[in-house]
Design an enzyme around this catalytic site. Sequence first.
Site, PDB file in Angstrom:
ATOM      1  N   LYS A   1       0.497  -0.851   0.069  1.00  0.00           N
ATOM      2  CA  LYS A   1      -0.053   0.202   0.131  1.00  0.00           C
ATOM      3  C   LYS A   1       1.045   0.932   0.354  1.00  0.00           C
ATOM      4  O   LYS A   1       1.855   1.314   0.730  1.00  0.00           O
ATOM      5  CB  LYS A   1      -1.151   0.185   1.911  1.00  0.00           C
ATOM      6  CG  LYS A   1      -1.990   1.589   1.635  1.00  0.00           C
ATOM      7  CD  LYS A   1      -3.129   0.925   2.544  1.00  0.00           C
ATOM      8  CE  LYS A   1      -2.509   1.897   3.812  1.00  0.00           C
ATOM      9  NZ  LYS A   1      -2.348   2.910   3.122  1.00  0.00           N
TER      10      LYS A   1
ATOM     11  N   ASP B   1      -3.105   4.461  -1.501  1.00  0.00           N
ATOM     12  CA  ASP B   1      -4.169   4.724  -0.556  1.00  0.00           C
ATOM     13  C   ASP B   1      -4.318   6.662  -0.152  1.00  0.00           C
ATOM     14  O   ASP B   1      -3.879   6.913   0.643  1.00  0.00           O
ATOM     15  CB  ASP B   1      -4.494   3.710   0.787  1.00  0.00           C
ATOM     16  CG  ASP B   1      -5.159   4.093   1.748  1.00  0.00           C
ATOM     17  OD1 ASP B   1      -6.447   4.803   1.848  1.00  0.00           O
ATOM     18  OD2 ASP B   1      -4.837   4.121   3.351  1.00  0.00           O
TER      19      ASP B   1
ATOM     20  N   LYS C   1      -7.063   8.545  -0.205  1.00  0.00           N
ATOM     21  CA  LYS C   1      -8.383   8.276   0.355  1.00  0.00           C
ATOM     22  C   LYS C   1      -8.814  10.273  -0.425  1.00  0.00           C
ATOM     23  O   LYS C   1      -8.627  11.236   0.648  1.00  0.00           O
ATOM     24  CB  LYS C   1      -7.619   9.078   1.749  1.00  0.00           C
ATOM     25  CG  LYS C   1      -7.437   6.963   2.261  1.00  0.00           C
ATOM     26  CD  LYS C   1      -7.695   7.848   4.047  1.00  0.00           C
ATOM     27  CE  LYS C   1      -6.841   6.487   4.408  1.00  0.00           C
ATOM     28  NZ  LYS C   1      -5.375   6.479   5.087  1.00  0.00           N
TER      29      LYS C   1
ATOM     30  N   ASP D   1     -12.945  16.168  -1.716  1.00  0.00           N
ATOM     31  CA  ASP D   1     -13.104  17.276  -1.626  1.00  0.00           C
ATOM     32  C   ASP D   1     -14.855  17.149  -3.043  1.00  0.00           C
ATOM     33  O   ASP D   1     -14.799  16.272  -2.466  1.00  0.00           O
ATOM     34  CB  ASP D   1     -11.993  18.002  -2.891  1.00  0.00           C
ATOM     35  CG  ASP D   1     -11.491  18.760  -2.913  1.00  0.00           C
ATOM     36  OD1 ASP D   1     -12.467  20.017  -3.192  1.00  0.00           O
ATOM     37  OD2 ASP D   1     -10.262  18.917  -2.683  1.00  0.00           O
TER      38      ASP D   1
ATOM     39  N   THR E   1     -10.518   3.633  11.049  1.00  0.00           N
ATOM     40  CA  THR E   1     -10.225   2.126  12.127  1.00  0.00           C
ATOM     41  C   THR E   1      -9.518   3.511  13.348  1.00  0.00           C
ATOM     42  O   THR E   1      -9.507   2.600  14.104  1.00  0.00           O
ATOM     43  CB  THR E   1      -9.758   1.767  11.310  1.00  0.00           C
ATOM     44  OG1 THR E   1      -8.220   2.523  11.447  1.00  0.00           O
ATOM     45  CG2 THR E   1     -10.179   0.722  10.327  1.00  0.00           C
TER      46      THR E   1
ATOM     47  N   ARG F   1       2.364  -1.688  11.154  1.00  0.00           N
ATOM     48  CA  ARG F   1       3.149  -1.408  12.354  1.00  0.00           C
ATOM     49  C   ARG F   1       3.829  -2.886  13.124  1.00  0.00           C
ATOM     50  O   ARG F   1       4.906  -2.988  13.712  1.00  0.00           O
ATOM     51  CB  ARG F   1       2.934   0.015  13.130  1.00  0.00           C
ATOM     52  CG  ARG F   1       3.007   0.804  12.431  1.00  0.00           C
ATOM     53  CD  ARG F   1       3.294   2.257  12.875  1.00  0.00           C
ATOM     54  NE  ARG F   1       0.955   2.223  13.436  1.00  0.00           N
ATOM     55  CZ  ARG F   1       0.302   2.976  13.662  1.00  0.00           C
ATOM     56  NH1 ARG F   1       0.783   4.252  14.350  1.00  0.00           N
ATOM     57  NH2 ARG F   1      -0.866   3.130  13.523  1.00  0.00           N
TER      58      ARG F   1
HETATM   59  O1  LIG Z   1      -9.553   3.628   8.148  1.00  0.00           O
HETATM   60  C1  LIG Z   1      -8.250   3.732   7.989  1.00  0.00           C
HETATM   61  C2  LIG Z   1      -7.643   4.013   6.957  1.00  0.00           C
HETATM   62  C3  LIG Z   1      -6.889   3.226   6.364  1.00  0.00           C
HETATM   63  N1  LIG Z   1      -5.822   3.473   7.532  1.00  0.00           N
HETATM   64  C4  LIG Z   1      -3.944   3.010   6.867  1.00  0.00           C
HETATM   65  O2  LIG Z   1      -4.086   1.517   7.276  1.00  0.00           O
HETATM   66  C5  LIG Z   1      -2.472   1.707   7.581  1.00  0.00           C
HETATM   67  C6  LIG Z   1      -2.744   0.631   8.719  1.00  0.00           C
HETATM   68  O3  LIG Z   1      -1.101   1.012   9.410  1.00  0.00           O
HETATM   69  P1  LIG Z   1      -0.695   0.329  11.033  1.00  0.00           P
HETATM   70  O4  LIG Z   1       0.136   0.170  11.097  1.00  0.00           O
HETATM   71  O5  LIG Z   1      -1.392  -1.376  10.479  1.00  0.00           O
HETATM   72  O6  LIG Z   1      -2.238   0.903  12.121  1.00  0.00           O
HETATM   73  C7  LIG Z   1      -1.844   3.177   7.524  1.00  0.00           C
HETATM   74  O7  LIG Z   1      -1.500   2.826   6.607  1.00  0.00           O
HETATM   75  C8  LIG Z   1      -3.446   3.773   7.446  1.00  0.00           C
HETATM   76  O8  LIG Z   1      -3.497   5.144   7.058  1.00  0.00           O
HETATM   77  C9  LIG Z   1      -5.966   2.947   8.395  1.00  0.00           C
HETATM   78  O9  LIG Z   1      -5.664   2.326   9.145  1.00  0.00           O
HETATM   79  N2  LIG Z   1      -7.570   3.354   8.970  1.00  0.00           N
END
Ligand SMILES: O=c1ccn([C@@H]2O[C@H](COP(=O)(O)O)[C@@H](O)[C@H]2O)c(=O)[nH]1
Length: 237
Positions: A32, A59, A61, A64, A123, A215
């Site tokens: 991603k 991603d 997002k 606008d 999230t 992470r």
């Molecule tokens: O609602 C959302 C949309 C996108 N993300 C993205 O996913 C990864 C999650 O990374 P972790 O390190 O596993 O937390 C990150 O790139 C976010 O921009 C999201 O977390 N929630």
Amino acid sequence: MNDEKIIVPLDVSDLESAIALMDQLPQVSFWKVGLELFTSTGPAILDVLKSRQKRIFLDLKFHDIPNTVAGACRAAAGYGVDLLTIHATCGKDCLKAAVEAVQVGAEKAGTKPPNLIAITLLTSISARDLAFDLKIPLELPEFALEMALLSKNAGLNGAVCSPQEVAQLRDSCGKDFLLVCPGVRPSWAEKGDQKRSLTPSQAFQAGADFLVIGRPITAAADPVLAWDKICEELNLG
Ligand SMILES: O=c1ccn([C@@H]2O[C@H](COP(=O)(O)O)[C@@H](O)[C@H]2O)c(=O)[nH]1
């Protein structure tokens, strides 16, 4: 199920660090690219991923007015990526304009259009944040479902949701609607800023098509070991 269902974010600041991470985890087939890296490198990172035959989730997002989002979607669709994001809260007209724009952009570039998927609710937002900070007068699961249905009715291919809502969205949106879940945390990983998480096996059992796991893998002392542990827990061996 196979490990191509796990998408790993390249959440690093420059091309060199992104390449180092890809070199460290050659077994990852779906990466991603998000706001930080794309803002830093532009499409150069996509060329690197394509030269390695990797699948790409772009991603960005978009959020606008319809005219602006449509222009961004036309441009992004020309890159030949697999998944592209937009916020459902940009509204019905904007979502419809985006659906049309990815077709036009991909056709112009002679490439396959990306699956356009909508963020239902980040999230990192809790039920409390939704009610008290954002002043949304709906229960969180209902809000996420409404955003998914709005996106489906506008013609999008799927949605991004937390694993906690994925079962409900799967029931209401059907088996062909792609559901991608970030906010996934193995039991041994720290949650960080993710507020609505489940473990990888719980997320798949609930009906997710793809998981985004960052992470817990990329910030681990040994990313390869963390990846292997997740695959083992999912019986992807
Ligand atoms: O609602 C959302 C949309 C996108 N993300 C993205 O996913 C990864 C999650 O990374 P972790 O390190 O596993 O937390 C990150 O790139 C976010 O921009 C999201 O977390 N929630």
